[in-house]
Design a protein around this motif. Structure first.
Motif, PDB file in Angstrom:
ATOM      1  N   ASN A 158       0.822  -1.224   0.000  1.00 38.23           N
ATOM      2  CA  ASN A 158       0.000   0.000   0.000  1.00 38.23           C
ATOM      3  C   ASN A 158       0.853   1.270   0.000  1.00 38.23           C
ATOM      4  O   ASN A 158       0.397   2.312   0.444  1.00 38.23           O
TER       5      ASN A 158
ATOM      6  N   ASP B 233       5.493   9.252  -0.959  1.00 34.50           N
ATOM      7  CA  ASP B 233       6.657   9.024  -0.093  1.00 34.50           C
ATOM      8  C   ASP B 233       7.919   8.716  -0.894  1.00 34.50           C
ATOM      9  O   ASP B 233       8.968   8.456  -0.318  1.00 34.50           O
TER      10      ASP B 233
ATOM     11  N   SER C   8       2.727   4.684  -0.801  1.00 30.64           N
ATOM     12  CA  SER C   8       2.195   5.871  -1.475  1.00 30.64           C
ATOM     13  C   SER C   8       3.290   6.511  -2.310  1.00 30.64           C
ATOM     14  O   SER C   8       4.425   6.664  -1.857  1.00 30.64           O
TER      15      SER C   8
END
Ligand SMILES: *[C@@H]1O[C@H](CO)[C@@H](O)[C@H](O)[C@H]1NC(C)=O
Ligand SMILES: *[C@@H]1O[C@H](CO)[C@@H](O)[C@H](O)[C@H]1NC(C)=O
Ligand SMILES: *[C@@H]1O[C@H](CO)[C@@H](O)[C@H](O)[C@H]1NC(C)=O
Ligand SMILES: *[C@@H]1O[C@H](CO)[C@@H](O)[C@H](O)[C@H]1NC(C)=O
Ligand SMILES: *[C@@H]1O[C@H](CO)[C@@H](O)[C@H](O)[C@H]1NC(C)=O
Length: 568
Positions: free
Chosen positions: A105, A110, A107
């Motif tokens: 998951n 980041d 992102s």
């Protein structure tokens, strides 16, 4: 004992007929005795024939345990102790800083963002004006999409210093401090303005994905072979690694180099019925979030902006000597669009008549992938008297041949062996470069050009290392029997990238293979044409097949090796 015997038999058979099968069997009591006797006799016979078992290279570890269970077999399962030793020493050469692991998951926010990142030109040590011969130090800070500084390294960066008015450019040397900051070092080689350019090729997270792909899907590029006998024909998949049962592999080990290659066994036909080799396709198996790490214009090959000035002005060096100690050791630079080598070679500008003059009475043999076939094409296109003789072969894989009868010039091209990713070619033309080199007489009128890199990107580096070790051995043999031979190696180069291109042929893969190539040939008497720096330093875009301006410069370097200015 039995298994060993069986595997010995199998090895013998393999090396003789490519594709024997070793079946497991359960001998009865008498059978055991008979088998033991047979094995003993066999061993005795082999012993008498002076076969030194210690020198027999393991050719297939899988064969030791014949089984119907699915097994994976890879060409690098069968490395010789000598090869393993070289692999260990090369591991350090291509050691890449640890990159962030990716949760499913994760992102994109980041991950490294070139637009939020920046570079800063550091002041000259010792103050004063920049002078020719100095070293320029640029500090690079990588940030994520939120603008937060990254804390780990592993991003893929390229740097260049240039002045487009002068058609001048030089590659920078990037150092990863493994804390999100990087340094780029440049040699100041011309007087006047110099502009810094830093490009993020891949965020470090993309390297995590590329590494995982090679570990988990070394066969994501696959090949196929056509098998034919009479009216029966079958096509099967081939690769450097195959997963299946032992019984359904055909193993094509090159007898001279020991290079393995595998195809699935056709249902009706023998392994010997293989008639052609061709690229198969590409299996793309990536999560959509992972794909976001490879977006052109977002986080793939995007320039990093400067914090402060991006230019410096360089004054002449009054001492006309060395400036400060340097970390950057470029192999050359462009000035007025012409490559200036820094290894002592004076690069001469050749035109069609001086090329003919240089190559008069010479044979140029070019082996490798399409990036050196481009040199063959450059020569045949620029020399009006160099005519191609149509060998009725594929223009892609060759072999190709061109002759200039008046000047007695011969130029040939032949593609390297599997895993070559070309359209169909007959197996009779699937030659390994090392074997080709063994058939070259050599001498002062022979030029050998080798360019082998691009088709090895997706496979584990072991495959490439073994290939280069074999080529190296053949080069050493050639240079010892004909020391006057000019052997030139074209290095890898950065290229244009899309998602597909980066998964199959990313600059990150090329960079590592390029380091391996330079290391393996470091102590041999071959000359390098540094395609990496010649494309990086140039203002034209990075391309797998660089534009003709760059190819011209490469040919000028090649011919300057063959015909040094002094005897020109
Ligand atoms: C991903 O999931 C974990 C729990 O499984 C959670 O702790 C973490 O915050 C999530 N990360 C993101 C970026 O959503
Ligand atoms: C990423 O950041 C932007 C702006 O800060 C925000 O609008 C967006 O929702 C974020 N996306 C994710 C997946 O966190
Ligand atoms: C990163 O490491 C380099 C070299 O050790 C050091 O000079 C620099 O200050 C560090 N940067 C950060 C932000 O920690
Ligand atoms: C190249 O350098 C010259 C001399 O300093 C300068 O006049 C010119 O503007 C520079 N070109 C570029 C594109 O910076
Ligand atoms: C090629 O270069 C040589 C010397 O550099 C020059 O004398 C000759 O005129 C040139 N030929 C052509 C066709 O440009």
């Amino acid at each position: 004992m039995c298994q060993r015997c069986c595997s010995i038999l199998w090895h013998q058979e393999m090396s003789l007929m490519k594709g024997g099968i070793c079946r497991p069997f359960r001998p009865s009591k008498y059978g055991s005795i008979a088998l033991f006797t047979l094995c003993s006799i066999l061993l005795l016979l082999l012993y008498k024939r002076n076969i030194d078992w210690t020198s027999v290279k393991p050719t297939n570890k899988v064969s030791l345990k014949p089984t119907a269970q699915p097994v994976s077999t890879c060409s690098f399962d069968s490395l010789s102790p000598e090869e393993l030793l070289v692999f260990d020493s090369l591991r350090d050469v291509i050691l890449w800083p640890e990159t962030p692991s990716l949760k499913s998951n994760f992102s994109l926010n980041d991950t490294s963002d070139p637009r939020q990142s920046s570079f800063t030109i550091l002041p000259r040590t010792g103050r004063g004006n920049w002078r020719v011969g100095d070293q320029l130090h640029v500090s690079i800070r990588i940030r994520d999409f939120h603008g937060r500084p990254k804390k780990s390294g592993g991003d893929v960066l390229l740097a260049r210093l240039h002045n487009s008015t002068f058609h001048a450019g030089v590659a920078g040397h990037v150092v990863d401090h493994r804390n999100g900051s990087y340094s780029a070092f440049f040699s100041l080689l011309w007087e006047g303005r110099a502009q810094v350019e830093v490009v993020l090729v891949h965020p470090s997270e993309a390297v995590t994905v590329l590494q995982k792909l090679t570990e988990e899907q070394p066969d994501r590029i696959y090949f196929k072979s056509l098998f034919q006998s009479g009216s029966v024909s079958e096509t099967t998949i081939c690769n450097v690694c195959l997963t299946g049962t032992q019984q359904n592999f055909c193993k094509y080990t090159d007898l001279r180099t020991g290079e393995p290659w595998f195809c699935f066994k056709p249902h009706k036909l023998d392994c010997d019925a293989r008639i052609s080799h061709a690229k198969g396709g590409f299996r793309q198996n990536l999560q959509s979030t992972e794909e976001k790490l490879f977006q052109c214009g977002v986080n793939m090959k995007v320039s990093i902006p400067a914090l402060g000035p991006e230019n410096i002005d360089v004054l002449p060096n009054p001492k006309d000597g060395k400036g400060m100690t340097v970390k950057a050791h470029p192999s050359g630079y462009y000035y007025k669009g012409a490559w200036q080598a820094l290894d002592g070679t004076r690069v001469h500008q050749f035109n069609s008549s001086t090329i003919s003059q240089c190559l008069k009475g010479k044979a140029v043999h070019i082996y490798g992938d399409s990036t050196v076939r481009q040199w063959y094409e450059y020569l045949t296109n620029s020399l009006p008297d160099l005519n191609e003789f149509d060998l009725l072969t594929s223009k892609q894989s060759g072999p190709l041949m061109a002759l200039d009868y008046v000047n007695k010039i011969l130029v040939t091209f032949r593609s390297h062996g599997p895993p070559i990713r070309f359209a169909s070619l007959p197996v009779s033309q699937l030659h390994y470069v090392a074997n080709e080199l063994d058939s070259v007489i050599g001498g002062t009128n022979t030029v050998v050009v080798i360019g082998v890199w691009s088709h090895f990107s997706t496979f584990p580096v072991e495959v490439y290392i073994r290939r280069l070790l074999n080529i190296r051995k053949a080069v050493v043999r050639l240079l010892s029997r004909a020391p006057g031979t000019t052997v030139v190696i074209r290095t890898a180069n950065p290229k244009e990238m899309t998602l597909y291109e980066s998964l199959t042929n990313s600059d990150w893969f090329s960079l590592q293979r390029d380091k391996i190539l330079r290391e393996i040939f470091r102590k041999t008497n071959v000359r390098l044409v540094d395609a990496w720096e010649m494309i990086l330093a140039h203002h034209l875009p990075h391309k797998l097949h660089p534009e003709s301006d760059i190819v011209k410069n490469m040919i000028d370097v090649l011919l300057s090796f063959v015909c040094p200015v002094a005897d020109f």
